[in-house]
Design a protein around this motif. Structure first.
Motif, PDB file in Angstrom:
ATOM      1  N   TYR A 142       7.639  -3.699  -4.236  1.00  0.00           N
ATOM      2  CA  TYR A 142       7.288  -3.025  -2.980  1.00  0.00           C
ATOM      3  C   TYR A 142       8.138  -3.522  -1.803  1.00  0.00           C
ATOM      4  O   TYR A 142       8.674  -2.739  -1.030  1.00  0.00           O
ATOM      5  N   TYR A 143       8.269  -4.836  -1.677  1.00  0.00           N
ATOM      6  CA  TYR A 143       8.903  -5.382  -0.466  1.00  0.00           C
ATOM      7  C   TYR A 143      10.434  -5.539  -0.558  1.00  0.00           C
ATOM      8  O   TYR A 143      11.097  -5.678   0.452  1.00  0.00           O
ATOM      9  N   TYR A 144      10.965  -5.575  -1.763  1.00  0.00           N
ATOM     10  CA  TYR A 144      12.416  -5.764  -1.934  1.00  0.00           C
ATOM     11  C   TYR A 144      13.071  -4.407  -2.107  1.00  0.00           C
ATOM     12  O   TYR A 144      12.491  -3.573  -2.792  1.00  0.00           O
ATOM     13  N   SER A 145      14.246  -4.128  -1.545  1.00  0.00           N
ATOM     14  CA  SER A 145      15.045  -4.926  -0.616  1.00  0.00           C
ATOM     15  C   SER A 145      14.344  -5.024   0.731  1.00  0.00           C
ATOM     16  O   SER A 145      13.739  -4.050   1.165  1.00  0.00           O
ATOM     17  N   THR A 146      14.522  -6.139   1.378  1.00  0.00           N
ATOM     18  CA  THR A 146      13.941  -6.267   2.707  1.00  0.00           C
ATOM     19  C   THR A 146      14.795  -5.467   3.688  1.00  0.00           C
ATOM     20  O   THR A 146      15.876  -4.985   3.342  1.00  0.00           O
ATOM     21  N   ASN A 147      14.299  -5.318   4.908  1.00  0.00           N
ATOM     22  CA  ASN A 147      15.010  -4.464   5.857  1.00  0.00           C
ATOM     23  C   ASN A 147      16.070  -5.207   6.654  1.00  0.00           C
ATOM     24  O   ASN A 147      17.247  -4.897   6.564  1.00  0.00           O
ATOM     25  N   ASP A 148      15.629  -6.153   7.460  1.00  0.00           N
ATOM     26  CA  ASP A 148      16.562  -6.795   8.381  1.00  0.00           C
ATOM     27  C   ASP A 148      16.572  -8.302   8.173  1.00  0.00           C
ATOM     28  O   ASP A 148      15.521  -8.911   7.966  1.00  0.00           O
ATOM     29  N   LEU A 149      17.766  -8.857   8.238  1.00  0.00           N
ATOM     30  CA  LEU A 149      17.895 -10.311   8.267  1.00  0.00           C
ATOM     31  C   LEU A 149      18.455 -10.671   9.630  1.00  0.00           C
ATOM     32  O   LEU A 149      19.430 -10.070  10.075  1.00  0.00           O
ATOM     33  N   VAL A 150      17.822 -11.601  10.307  1.00  0.00           N
ATOM     34  CA  VAL A 150      18.302 -12.023  11.621  1.00  0.00           C
ATOM     35  C   VAL A 150      18.707 -13.483  11.533  1.00  0.00           C
ATOM     36  O   VAL A 150      17.877 -14.352  11.260  1.00  0.00           O
ATOM     37  N   THR A 151      19.982 -13.746  11.727  1.00  0.00           N
ATOM     38  CA  THR A 151      20.434 -15.130  11.582  1.00  0.00           C
ATOM     39  C   THR A 151      21.719 -15.360  12.367  1.00  0.00           C
ATOM     40  O   THR A 151      22.261 -14.444  12.960  1.00  0.00           O
ATOM     41  N   GLY A 152      22.177 -16.596  12.356  1.00  0.00           N
ATOM     42  CA  GLY A 152      23.378 -16.940  13.105  1.00  0.00           C
ATOM     43  C   GLY A 152      24.616 -16.795  12.238  1.00  0.00           C
ATOM     44  O   GLY A 152      24.552 -16.966  11.024  1.00  0.00           O
ATOM     45  N   PRO A 153      25.753 -16.469  12.848  1.00  0.00           N
ATOM     46  CA  PRO A 153      26.974 -16.297  12.076  1.00  0.00           C
ATOM     47  C   PRO A 153      27.461 -17.616  11.466  1.00  0.00           C
ATOM     48  O   PRO A 153      28.297 -17.597  10.572  1.00  0.00           O
ATOM     49  N   ASP A 154      26.929 -18.732  11.930  1.00  0.00           N
ATOM     50  CA  ASP A 154      27.376 -20.017  11.394  1.00  0.00           C
ATOM     51  C   ASP A 154      26.943 -20.220   9.948  1.00  0.00           C
ATOM     52  O   ASP A 154      27.499 -21.047   9.251  1.00  0.00           O
ATOM     53  N   ILE A 155      25.942 -19.450   9.493  1.00  0.00           N
ATOM     54  CA  ILE A 155      25.546 -19.638   8.101  1.00  0.00           C
ATOM     55  C   ILE A 155      25.841 -18.398   7.252  1.00  0.00           C
ATOM     56  O   ILE A 155      25.200 -18.154   6.238  1.00  0.00           O
ATOM     57  N   ILE A 156      26.854 -17.672   7.678  1.00  0.00           N
ATOM     58  CA  ILE A 156      27.235 -16.483   6.919  1.00  0.00           C
ATOM     59  C   ILE A 156      27.666 -16.843   5.496  1.00  0.00           C
ATOM     60  O   ILE A 156      27.345 -16.135   4.550  1.00  0.00           O
ATOM     61  N   PHE A 157      28.347 -17.974   5.316  1.00  0.00           N
ATOM     62  CA  PHE A 157      28.778 -18.376   3.966  1.00  0.00           C
ATOM     63  C   PHE A 157      27.690 -19.156   3.243  1.00  0.00           C
ATOM     64  O   PHE A 157      27.387 -18.895   2.089  1.00  0.00           O
ATOM     65  N   ASP A 181       0.858  -1.190   0.000  1.00  0.00           N
ATOM     66  CA  ASP A 181       0.000   0.000   0.000  1.00  0.00           C
ATOM     67  C   ASP A 181       0.889   1.233   0.000  1.00  0.00           C
ATOM     68  O   ASP A 181       2.072   1.137  -0.316  1.00  0.00           O
ATOM     69  N   GLY A 182       0.312   2.364   0.351  1.00  0.00           N
ATOM     70  CA  GLY A 182       1.072   3.599   0.252  1.00  0.00           C
ATOM     71  C   GLY A 182       2.085   3.823   1.354  1.00  0.00           C
ATOM     72  O   GLY A 182       2.915   4.718   1.279  1.00  0.00           O
ATOM     73  N   ARG A 183       2.007   2.993   2.414  1.00  0.00           N
ATOM     74  CA  ARG A 183       2.926   3.191   3.532  1.00  0.00           C
ATOM     75  C   ARG A 183       4.318   2.670   3.204  1.00  0.00           C
ATOM     76  O   ARG A 183       4.512   1.895   2.283  1.00  0.00           O
ATOM     77  N   GLU A 184       5.260   3.076   4.033  1.00  0.00           N
ATOM     78  CA  GLU A 184       6.620   2.565   3.884  1.00  0.00           C
ATOM     79  C   GLU A 184       6.623   1.100   4.334  1.00  0.00           C
ATOM     80  O   GLU A 184       6.109   0.787   5.400  1.00  0.00           O
ATOM     81  N   PRO A 185       7.203   0.209   3.549  1.00  0.00           N
ATOM     82  CA  PRO A 185       7.214  -1.195   3.969  1.00  0.00           C
ATOM     83  C   PRO A 185       8.342  -1.468   4.964  1.00  0.00           C
ATOM     84  O   PRO A 185       9.342  -0.765   4.984  1.00  0.00           O
ATOM     85  N   TYR A 186       8.109  -2.440   5.785  1.00  0.00           N
ATOM     86  CA  TYR A 186       9.186  -2.970   6.627  1.00  0.00           C
ATOM     87  C   TYR A 186       9.105  -4.489   6.489  1.00  0.00           C
ATOM     88  O   TYR A 186       8.076  -5.094   6.825  1.00  0.00           O
ATOM     89  N   THR A 187      10.157  -5.099   5.994  1.00  0.00           N
ATOM     90  CA  THR A 187      10.078  -6.512   5.645  1.00  0.00           C
ATOM     91  C   THR A 187      11.196  -7.337   6.251  1.00  0.00           C
ATOM     92  O   THR A 187      12.353  -6.911   6.274  1.00  0.00           O
ATOM     93  N   ILE A 188      10.803  -8.483   6.744  1.00  0.00           N
ATOM     94  CA  ILE A 188      11.766  -9.495   7.182  1.00  0.00           C
ATOM     95  C   ILE A 188      11.367 -10.809   6.537  1.00  0.00           C
ATOM     96  O   ILE A 188      10.181 -11.135   6.501  1.00  0.00           O
ATOM     97  N   VAL A 189      12.337 -11.541   6.030  1.00  0.00           N
ATOM     98  CA  VAL A 189      12.035 -12.911   5.622  1.00  0.00           C
ATOM     99  C   VAL A 189      12.687 -13.833   6.656  1.00  0.00           C
ATOM    100  O   VAL A 189      13.797 -13.585   7.113  1.00  0.00           O
ATOM    101  N   ILE A 190      11.963 -14.841   7.016  1.00  0.00           N
ATOM    102  CA  ILE A 190      12.446 -15.749   8.062  1.00  0.00           C
ATOM    103  C   ILE A 190      13.582 -16.606   7.510  1.00  0.00           C
ATOM    104  O   ILE A 190      13.552 -16.986   6.351  1.00  0.00           O
ATOM    105  N   PRO A 191      14.611 -16.876   8.306  1.00  0.00           N
ATOM    106  CA  PRO A 191      15.542 -17.923   7.903  1.00  0.00           C
ATOM    107  C   PRO A 191      14.754 -19.239   7.979  1.00  0.00           C
ATOM    108  O   PRO A 191      14.367 -19.645   9.064  1.00  0.00           O
ATOM    109  N   PRO A 192      14.473 -19.843   6.827  1.00  0.00           N
ATOM    110  CA  PRO A 192      13.544 -20.980   6.862  1.00  0.00           C
ATOM    111  C   PRO A 192      14.117 -22.164   7.620  1.00  0.00           C
ATOM    112  O   PRO A 192      15.173 -22.661   7.268  1.00  0.00           O
TER     113      PRO A 192
END
Length: 896
Positions: free
Chosen positions: A501-516, A31-42
RNA sequence: GUUUCGUUAGCUCAGCCGGUUUAGAGCGCUUGCUUCACACGCAAGAGGUCCGCGGUUCGAAUCCGCGACGAAACACCA
């Protein structure tokens, strides 16, 4: 309404979660608002929730709930990963338990079982996330192997192949003999092991040509059977694959072997001695056995010197026909046996204890990886590394904490091609089709493949039946790396409204073990397919450890059951426990006891509400001055705290933000504010104070909601009548951090300090609260405006302004202001003097430090004026306090 | 081995582009309290040569060097 004295989370959590779902409060549409998006580390589709998930998803929920309350169009997209290796292993194990062998099934039959398994176990973890309170848009739940995601993967594979970035070839890869598949370098974890170093005798083939040269330090070996060289190896079972021995050309002690041929023990094969500086002169005997088929470095030597390659292992790690001996036996059984046989044959010089590192499959922790030559598909990575490095290094895409930038750079600068094929069935099948006359085509659909095949072969009669699709599937991460794009169908329909609208997402929250594995590759795919970063910020959580600092693992049994914790402490309590112990990027020593703190806080909030409900409200009663002041003060404090929380959250200092809210509620609201406005027993509260208090309480709930969603919703709903469908979830917090006067807060701090002093004196003298006291102020009372509050909280009957303190008073100071409590006969002169002595000593020490600076010409000359001014202020304050202390001492009869 | 990070109260940590009343928080601890919201509580307290040694500076927990100890990532010697 009768409320229990203890908050019971079990009664409210399910109810409100259902309410949120029923009212579609988690759902987002562009919609017209600013998006805030997170995709879950599945998470793995068939996995169950562990503490790492709890931490990770609590953080995501806090972020997304906050964004929602700040007026953003917040979206958190959930989903699961097919987890090729892990899931296939589980299905194989389950079938085995039923007496069914994978090898006896067709691919289609096996996949049927796998899908059944997925339907049965898949989604458990998503249900568990609901228990935690996660505000995911469940309408959008995706799966890496669902239709949209699968098409995306295939399309990308074809595209990269067409771009010349994907190739197929025989390479040395990491082989998992249990899962019987290749693995990428990242999927191998090295573990230190106590093993043995076996010293084997390789007799010289041409004995007659050995000429001892007599140089000092030479190590020559000879016995009844003649001259021999000694090789140290940890893997004697691979000698059947030996095709050379290698020495360092600069190694004097092994010069005598140069140019000879040697005989592989037990096997009897003659092999050449080659020379290469790769060999470490110091290690073992300086003689290296070269097994090009079973060691990465040996493979390189084999390429360089054109050595024969003998693959002595079958896919399951047993010895192959090519080895000639021990055929069909397991590699580790052979290691034991061959040592015995070598010894019996007089070919074993000695065995030493040795510690080395052995690679294991990241997914099958008990399976040692075997380097193996095999035909695989690879993705060229240099192109991606070149794209993905700069935005992270120049902070366009931010890492929290930033130390992981180094880790990231290190990997990208030493990037190797990615082995993307897996010899499994559960996954995305590689869209390569082999022609009957040889060669292959890569195509998104079988129809397209037929067309390409006809064109390639010139045979227009080719049909789908003539083509044979590659048997392999793709690495799981080959679908995960597209996740932030494929969730919005941005691969198949790059111009659709959602991805825009949703891309780029804002924050990714994950563990450093899967950085690569994941983070770096998503960044690569993001730039390749969207020309932009997949997320603006990456928040790396720590690893949840037990209180002894050990990783949580099934085998140690030190991993608490998350759902059990939720049942014990409530979801809000567990969320708080996790967040309180989790500064960004640090590992978390998790002790279940910290959830008690969370639970206790819930109870505190609950009881604060209970107090407000116990009052009767009077429309005729006037608002006491103390209540008016308390409201004014707390409103300012709330504004300041909200701003602080904003600031901390913007820096991802989530535990500090929570602590700020925690202290605001407990130490300020409950311990001070409520105590000030609390009407005397049996008395009603005035309407104005009551309404103000509810508003302040509501604002506190709003600030706390992202951290503890359930109790805040429960109480927010209870504070006032709400319209159907209304929820704390979509209230705005924007108004809380308004302008305020700092002086209102600082004056109140002085007031609290004064009250604390009086309480302290009461305690020392054992004076009960109901016994009213009188406080004297010397000169004009600087806190006069707050007298009503002071009197109520300190239990005073009056505050009197005097020229000098009376006898029989206990003096104290707030800042540089002097006060005294009248105690009459209760005064203990010795104790009072002792206290003053201590205070004087402290003040004089302090003053000495200050004077040390001020008497230093260099300090006065070089330090900024403001700093010097501050020291002067410290000096005058200290002098004033010292004078007051001396005066108090004189009054008590001390001569000074 | 290479690189990175860390060492501040009993525990977990904040403070670190130098100066903010001789170092802060939470938990724990101590001492009083069955004060009519809460003992999952209230009130008042105690507790630190900021790992060590040098240096830079008027001034160092904060900057630099060396050392000790701990952790992680990567690479490995068969």
């Amino acid at each position: 309404m009768e409320l229990a004295s203890k908050y019971n989370p079990a009664e409210v959590e399910g109810k409100w979660y259902q309410y949120w779902v029923d009212n579609r409060l988690f759902h987002s549409e562009p919609d017209g608002r600013e998006p805030y998006t997170i995709v879950i580390p599945p998470p793995n589709v068939t996995g169950v929730l562990h503490m790492g998930h709890m931490l990770n998803n609590t953080i995501q929920d806090i972020l997304v709930r906050r964004a929602r309350m700040k007026g953003k169009n917040a979206l958190w997209v959930p989903g699961t990963d097919h987890a090729s290796i892990a899931t296939e292993a589980k299905v194989v194990a389950k079938l085995a338990a039923q007496g069914i062998r994978k090898a006896d099934l067709t691919r289609d039959d096996f996949l049927k079982h796998a899908w059944e398994w997925k339907e049965e176990h898949g989604g458990i973890i998503l249900k568990q996330l609901r228990r935690l309170g996660c505000s995911c848009d469940w309408d959008r739940t995706a799966f890496t192997m669902d239709e949209v995601r699968s098409r995306s993967v295939i399309k990308v594979f074809c595209d990269l192949y067409d771009k010349g970035l994907i190739y197929r070839g025989v390479r040395m890869v990491n082989w998992d003999p249990k899962a019987k598949t290749a693995l990428s370098d990242e999927e191998v974890v090295y573990k230190e092991e106590h093993s043995k170093l076996y010293y084997l005798r390789y007799y010289i083939a041409d004995q007659e040509n050995v000429t001892p040269t007599g140089i000092d330090g030479e190590v020559l070996h000879k016995d009844a059977k003649g001259w021999y060289a000694v090789v140290a190896t940890t893997r004697p079972e691979t000698i059947m694959g030996d095709t050379a021995m290698c020495i360092n050309p600069n190694d004097p002690k092994n010069r005598w072997i140069s140019g000879h041929r040697v005989i592989v023990p037990l096997v009897g094969r003659e092999i050449p001695v080659i020379e290469d500086e790769y060999v470490d002169i110091e290690f073992g005997t300086g003689c290296l056995k070269v097994t090009p088929a079973h060691d990465v470095n040996d493979y390189m030597l084999g390429e360089k010197y054109n050595l024969q390659t003998i693959d002595i292992f079958n896919d399951d790690g047993s010895i192959s026909e090519a080895a000639g001996i021990y055929v069909g036996q397991d590699r580790f059984a052979v290691r034991k046996q061959i040592a015995i046989d070598l010894d019996a044959a007089g070919l074993l010089e000695k065995i030493e204890d040795y510690t080395n590192k052995v690679g294991y499959s990241e997914r099958n922790a008990d399976t040692a990886i075997e380097p193996k030559l095999s035909m695989q598909w690879f993705l060229k990575m240099q192109h991606f590394a070149d794209m993905a490095l700069p935005p992270v290094m120049n902070d366009e895409l931010k890492f929290y904490p930033p130390k992981y930038k180094n880790t990231y750079r290190n990997w990208l600068e030493n990037i190797k091609d990615w082995c993307v094929s897996r010899q499994l069935w559960w996954g995305h099948r590689i869209p390569a089709y082999y022609l009957p006359q040889g060669g292959y085509v890569v195509a998104e659909t079988i129809g397209e493949a037929v067309e390409k095949a006809r064109a390639k072969s010139g045979d227009a009669s080719l049909t789908a039946a003539d083509l044979r699709q590659d048997e392999d599937v793709l690495d799981t991460w080959f679908s995960s790396w597209l996740w932030p794009i494929s969730l919005f169908d941005g691969i198949n329909n790059p111009d659709n409204e959602e991805i825009k609208y949703y891309y780029s997402t804002n924050d990714l929250v994950t563990g450093p073990d899967i950085i690569f594995f994941w983070v770096a590759r998503m960044i690569m795919a993001g730039y390749e397919y969207r020309g932009d970063m997949p997320f603006r910020n990456v928040y790396f959580t720590g690893i949840v450890r037990d209180k002894l600092g050990r990783k949580m693992s099934k085998s140690l049994g030190n991993s608490p059951d998350p759902i059990g914790l939720i049942e014990k402490y409530g979801a809000d309590g567990v969320r708080m426990g996790l967040m309180l112990s989790a500064p960004a990027g640090n590992d978390i020593p998790f002790d279940e006891a910290i959830c008690e703190q969370g639970r206790n806080f819930n109870n505190k909030i609950w009881n604060a509400f209970r107090l407000t409900q116990s009052w009767t409200v009077s429309d005729s009663a006037a608002q006491p001055e103390s209540s008016r002041l308390a409201v004014e003060w707390f409103d300012a404090l709330l504004a300041r705290s909200a701003a602080e929380i904003d600031d901390l959250m913007s820096k991802y200092r989530i535990s500090e933000a929570l602590m700020t809210a925690y202290k605001l509620f407990w130490d300020e609201f409950a311990s001070w504010y409520l105590e000030i406005i609390k009407p005397a027993y049996g008395q009603p509260i005035d309407r104005l104070t009551y309404e103000s208090t509810l508003s302040l309480f509501e604002n506190l709930l709003l600030l706390l909601h992202p951290f503890m969603p359930f109790i805040t919703e429960e109480l927010w709903q209870a504070v006032r009548e709400r319209k159907p469908g209304e929820s704390i979830m979509n209230q705005s917090v924007l108004g809380i951090a308004h302008q305020y006067e700092e002086k209102v807060i600082s004056d109140f701090d002085s007031c609290k300090a004064l009250v604390t002093e009086v309480r302290s004196i009461r305690k020392q003298k054992n004076i009960a609260m109901r016994e009213a006291l009188t406080v004297e102020t010397v000169g004009k009372n600087p806190l006069e405006r707050l007298n009503s509050v002071i009197m109520k909280m300190a239990g005073l009957d009056s505050i009197e302004s005097v020229d000098s303190k009376s006898d029989g008073t206990a003096p104290f100071m707030v800042g540089t202001y002097e006060f005294a409590v009248r105690l009459g006969g209760l005064i203990d002169v010795d104790a009072e003097l002792a206290k003053l002595d201590a205070e004087l000593a402290h003040l004089e020490g302090f003053l000495k430090g200050v004077m040390g600076k001020l008497n230093n010409q260099n300090f006065v000359a070089h330090a900024p004026a403001a700093v010097v001014g501050l020291e002067r202020k410290k000096q005058s304050d200290a002098e004033q306090k010292i004078a007051a202390v001396r005066e108090n001492m004189r009054r008590l009869g001390r001569d000074c």
